[in-house]
Design a protein around this motif. Structure first.
Motif, mmCIF file in Angstrom:
data_model
loop_
_atom_site.group_PDB
_atom_site.id
_atom_site.type_symbol
_atom_site.label_atom_id
_atom_site.label_comp_id
_atom_site.label_asym_id
_atom_site.label_seq_id
_atom_site.Cartn_x
_atom_site.Cartn_y
_atom_site.Cartn_z
ATOM 1 N N LEU A 353 -0.327 -2.262 7.009
ATOM 2 C CA LEU A 353 -1.622 -1.604 6.837
ATOM 3 C C LEU A 353 -2.424 -2.389 5.802
ATOM 4 O O LEU A 353 -1.986 -2.569 4.668
ATOM 5 C CB LEU A 353 -1.443 -0.156 6.353
ATOM 6 N N ARG A 354 -3.583 -2.857 6.232
ATOM 7 C CA ARG A 354 -4.470 -3.552 5.295
ATOM 8 C C ARG A 354 -5.303 -2.531 4.539
ATOM 9 O O ARG A 354 -5.805 -1.560 5.113
ATOM 10 C CB ARG A 354 -5.384 -4.531 6.035
ATOM 11 N N LEU A 355 -5.482 -2.803 3.244
ATOM 12 C CA LEU A 355 -6.248 -1.917 2.370
ATOM 13 C C LEU A 355 -7.385 -2.709 1.715
ATOM 14 O O LEU A 355 -7.230 -3.233 0.612
ATOM 15 C CB LEU A 355 -5.339 -1.312 1.299
ATOM 16 N N PRO A 356 -8.539 -2.833 2.390
ATOM 17 C CA PRO A 356 -9.636 -3.632 1.810
ATOM 18 C C PRO A 356 -10.130 -3.077 0.489
ATOM 19 O O PRO A 356 -10.545 -3.834 -0.395
ATOM 20 C CB PRO A 356 -10.722 -3.565 2.897
ATOM 21 N N GLU A 357 -10.085 -1.747 0.314
ATOM 22 C CA GLU A 357 -10.550 -1.162 -0.940
ATOM 23 C C GLU A 357 -9.715 -1.621 -2.123
ATOM 24 O O GLU A 357 -10.224 -1.805 -3.240
ATOM 25 C CB GLU A 357 -10.522 0.377 -0.873
ATOM 26 N N ALA A 358 -8.413 -1.801 -1.890
ATOM 27 C CA ALA A 358 -7.509 -2.238 -2.944
ATOM 28 C C ALA A 358 -7.215 -3.727 -2.888
ATOM 29 O O ALA A 358 -6.405 -4.231 -3.657
ATOM 30 C CB ALA A 358 -6.189 -1.466 -2.845
ATOM 31 N N GLU A 359 -7.881 -4.422 -1.960
ATOM 32 C CA GLU A 359 -7.662 -5.858 -1.785
ATOM 33 C C GLU A 359 -6.174 -6.156 -1.632
ATOM 34 O O GLU A 359 -5.612 -7.036 -2.281
ATOM 35 C CB GLU A 359 -8.240 -6.648 -2.966
ATOM 36 N N GLY A 360 -5.531 -5.394 -0.740
ATOM 37 C CA GLY A 360 -4.091 -5.563 -0.577
ATOM 38 C C GLY A 360 -3.612 -5.183 0.811
ATOM 39 O O GLY A 360 -4.402 -4.876 1.709
ATOM 40 N N ILE A 361 -2.299 -5.192 0.962
ATOM 41 C CA ILE A 361 -1.665 -4.853 2.236
ATOM 42 C C ILE A 361 -0.335 -4.172 1.931
ATOM 43 O O ILE A 361 0.375 -4.542 0.987
ATOM 44 C CB ILE A 361 -1.455 -6.117 3.113
ATOM 45 N N LEU A 362 -0.007 -3.148 2.717
ATOM 46 C CA LEU A 362 1.302 -2.499 2.659
ATOM 47 C C LEU A 362 2.067 -2.858 3.927
ATOM 48 O O LEU A 362 1.499 -2.830 5.025
ATOM 49 C CB LEU A 362 1.167 -0.980 2.576
ATOM 50 N N THR A 363 3.330 -3.211 3.768
ATOM 51 C CA THR A 363 4.173 -3.495 4.935
ATOM 52 C C THR A 363 5.324 -2.500 4.979
ATOM 53 O O THR A 363 5.773 -1.987 3.946
ATOM 54 C CB THR A 363 4.722 -4.930 4.888
ATOM 55 N N PHE A 364 5.802 -2.220 6.211
ATOM 56 C CA PHE A 364 6.858 -1.242 6.435
ATOM 57 C C PHE A 364 7.928 -1.907 7.312
ATOM 58 O O PHE A 364 7.651 -2.298 8.443
ATOM 59 C CB PHE A 364 6.304 0.005 7.132
ATOM 60 N N GLU A 365 9.119 -2.046 6.775
ATOM 61 C CA GLU A 365 10.196 -2.740 7.499
ATOM 62 C C GLU A 365 11.416 -1.818 7.588
ATOM 63 O O GLU A 365 11.902 -1.307 6.577
ATOM 64 C CB GLU A 365 10.582 -4.021 6.754
ATOM 65 N N GLU A 366 11.870 -1.587 8.829
ATOM 66 C CA GLU A 366 13.058 -0.757 9.014
ATOM 67 C C GLU A 366 14.294 -1.652 9.078
ATOM 68 O O GLU A 366 14.281 -2.699 9.730
ATOM 69 C CB GLU A 366 12.948 0.071 10.287
ATOM 70 N N THR A 367 15.349 -1.240 8.395
ATOM 71 C CA THR A 367 16.597 -1.994 8.394
ATOM 72 C C THR A 367 17.759 -1.014 8.282
ATOM 73 O O THR A 367 17.567 0.175 7.977
ATOM 74 C CB THR A 367 16.621 -2.998 7.216
ATOM 75 N N SER A 368 18.956 -1.498 8.517
ATOM 76 C CA SER A 368 20.129 -0.619 8.407
ATOM 77 C C SER A 368 20.524 -0.485 6.943
ATOM 78 O O SER A 368 20.338 -1.406 6.142
ATOM 79 C CB SER A 368 21.298 -1.174 9.216
#
Length: 475
Positions: A353-368
Motif C-alpha cells: 500500500l502506497r501512502l503519498p501523504e506519508a511519503e512511504g509504502i507499507l508491505t504485507f508478506e505472509e510466511t510460515s
C-alpha cells in the motif's frame, strides 16, 4: 579627458560590463550624466564593436520642459548616428490609477520600456547613468532608513534583470567630473527642475543632508563610495559562503526546506542570519520583505533556550517550525493540505500500500511461522495471520486513539506515545496507524506495536508488515 576612454575600457574588462559585438541600450534622460554616457559609449563603440540604441522616456510630469528634453535626446542621438527610441507615458494618470508613489511608478514604467527596447533590438545590456554621487546618496539614505551589509553595498555596477544585464559604466565617476566632460565636448544637456524639489527624500539628502555632514568631513561622498565598494565585496563573499552552507546542510522537505538545529547553531551568527534569509528567499519570500526581527525570532527559536516544538509565521505564506532538533521552513498552504486526514482499506491478501501523504509504502508478506525471522527494527512487525481481523484500515491519527501496548498493562494514548518518542508535531499528522476491523490499533510503524495478534507458539501463519519512508518520520 581621453583617459576616460582607457579607464572605461579597463572597468568594462574588470567588471565584464560588455563583450565586443554587444548591442547596448543606453537609457538617456537628457541630463548631463546620461548624455555624457551616450557620448562616451559612442566614442568607444568603434574599437569595442558596440551597437548602441538610445532610449528615452517622457514621464509627462513637466509638460513643455519634458517635451524639450525628449527632443534634445533625439537630436543628439541623430547627431551621433545612434538610433533613438522614445515614448511618452502619462505618469500622473497611472499613479492615480495604481495608487503607487510617483518614484516607484515611474521606475516600473521606465524599466518596462527599456526592457522592451532591449528585446526589440536583441540587446544583452542596458546602460544606466548612475554615478558616484548617486552611490553616496544611496548609501546615506539606506543608513538613515536602516539597512544591513547588503544595503551598504549600494548600487551594483551590474546586475541581471529579466535576462538583460543592467550596467552602470559611470558609477565610479563624480558629478563634477561629468559636468567638466560635458563642457569639454560641448555636449548639450537639460536640467530637470524637479531635482530642486525637497519633498523627494533623495533631493533632500543631496541638497541639505550631505552638504551639512560634509562640513565635518569634506571627503564624505568619497568615504561613502568607498564604504559601498568594501561592503559589496564582503557581501558577495558572504553570499558565496552562505550558498555553500546551504548546499551542505539544507535538505528539501515537501514544498519547503529542513535544517538540523545544531548545524545552524554551529555557524557564526552572521552566517546564521544569512542562511535563514536565503532559505526564506529560496522558498518564495522576497528578501526585501524579511525583517531583521523575523530573522532574529527564528534564530532564537533554534537556540538551546527555545521551546522544543514551536512555530512562527514568517510572512509571505511561509511558516517556520521547530520540531526538536529539526527546523522546517514550509509554505502554509502545504501545511494545511498535509493536515487533512486520510484512510485506506487493506483486504486480506494485499501485498503493498502506497501512502503519498506519508511519503512511504507499507508491505504485507505472509510466511510460515517455522521460517519467520525476528523484526530487524521498529519499522517491521509480525502478526498472527489467523488472528488479524480484516479489513485493516491504514490512516493517520484521530483524537482519542489509544493502543494496548505490548508489554504494558492497559492502554496508552497515541498522542502520548508520539510525545514520548519525540515525533515532530507535523509528522504526527501523517504517520500511518494500522487499525483492525474491530477498531484496535495494531501498530504504529517506528513507534510501537500492540498486544493484539501477537505471534505465539501455536501460530502457523505470520504476516510481516514493513514500512519504508522517504524520510525519517519518527523523530
Amino acid at each position: 579627458m581621453d583617459e576616460w576612454l582607457g579607464e572605461l575600457e579597463e572597468l568594462a574588462r574588470e567588471e565584464g560590463l560588455w563583450t565586443p559585438g554587444d548591442t547596448v541600450v543606453v537609457a538617456v534622460s537628457g541630463g548631463p550624466d546620461s548624455m555624457a554616457l551616450l557620448h562616451l559609449l559612442h566614442r568607444l563603440s568603434g574599437r569595442e564593436r558596440l551597437s548602441l540604441v538610445a532610449a528615452h522616456v517622457d514621464h509627462g510630469f513637466r509638460g513643455e520642459e519634458s517635451a524639450r528634453e525628449a527632443e534634445s535626446v533625439r537630436q543628439f542621438s541623430a547627431a551621433l548616428g545612434i538610433p533613438c527610441e522614445s515614448t511618452y507615458i502619462d505618469m500622473p494618470a497611472y499613479i492615480e490609477e495604481s495608487r503607487m508613489n510617483s518614484q516607484a511608478a515611474s521606475r516600473e514604467k521606465r524599466y518596462a520600456f527599456l526592457h522592451g527596447v532591449a528585446h526589440t533590438y536583441g540587446a544583452a545590456r542596458i546602460a544606466l547613468a548612475h554615478h558616484a554621487d548617486d552611490q553616496a546618496e544611496t548609501v546615506l539614505m539606506r543608513v538613515v532608513r536602516g539597512t544591513g551589509l547588503g544595503g551598504l553595498a549600494g548600487i551594483p555596477i551590474s546586475r541581471f534583470e529579466k535576462n538583460v544585464e543592467l550596467i552602470r559604466p559611470l558609477l565610479r565617476k563624480y558629478k563634477a567630473d561629468i559636468l567638466r566632460y560635458c563642457d569639454l565636448w560641448a555636449i548639450p544637456y537639460s536640467q530637470d527642475s524637479s531635482n530642486g524639489q525637497r519633498h523627494y527624500f533623495r533631493n533632500l539628502v543631496r541638497l541639505d543632508i550631505l552638504p551639512y555632514l560634509s562640513a565635518f568631513n569634506p571627503q564624505l561622498p568619497q568615504s561613502l563610495v568607498r564604504l559601498a565598494e568594501l561592503a559589496a565585496a564582503e557581501d558577495d563573499w558572504l553570499a558565496q559562503e552562505t550558498k555553500a552552507v546551504y548546499e551542505r546542510h539544507v535538505l528539501p522537505h515537501r514544498e519547503g526546506c529542513q535544517l538540523n538545529r545544531k548545524a545552524l547553531l554551529g555557524l557564526h551568527v552572521a552566517l546564521q542570519r544569512r542562511l535563514i534569509k536565503l532559505i526564506l528567499n529560496y522558498i518564495g519570500l522576497e528578501t526585501e520583505s524579511t525583517s531583521f526581527d523575523s530573522i532574529e525570532t527564528i534564530r532564537h527559536a533554534a537556540s538551546e533556550r527555545g521551546a522544543a516544538t514551536w512555530n512562527f509565521d514568517a510572512g509571505g505564506g511561509i511558516r517556520f517550525v521547530r520540531e526538536y532538533d529539526n527546523l522546517l521552513f514550509v509554505r502554509s498552504d502545504r501545511e494545511e493540505r498535509s493536515s487533512e486526514g486520510y484512510a485506506y482499506a487493506v483486504m486480506e491478501g494485499a501485498t503493498a500500500l502506497r501512502l503519498p501523504e506519508a511519503e512511504g509504502i507499507l508491505t504485507f508478506e505472509e510466511t510460515s511461522a517455522a521460517s519467520v525471522r525476528r523484526p530487524g527494527n521498529r519499522l517491521e512487525a509480525l502478526f498472527d495471520a489467523d488472528v488479524i481481523q480484516y479489513p485493516l484500515t491504514i490512516r493517520n491519527r484521530r483524537p482519542g486513539d489509544r493502543m494496548a501496548v505490548l508489554g504494558l498493562n492497559g492502554t496508552k494514548k497515541v498522542q502520548d506515545m508520539f510525545v514520548d518518542d519525540r515525533v515532530a508535531p507535523s509528522r504526527r499528522e501523517v504517520l500511518p496507524i494500522v487499525v483492525d476491523a474491530n477498531g484496535f490499533v495494531l501498530w504504529i510503524p517506528g513507534i510501537r506495536r500492540s498486544n493484539v495478534a501477537t505471534v505465539a507458539d501455536s501460530t502457523k501463519r505470520v504476516i510481516r508488515m514493513k514500512a519504508q519512508f522517504a524520510s525519517d518520520f519518527t523523530g
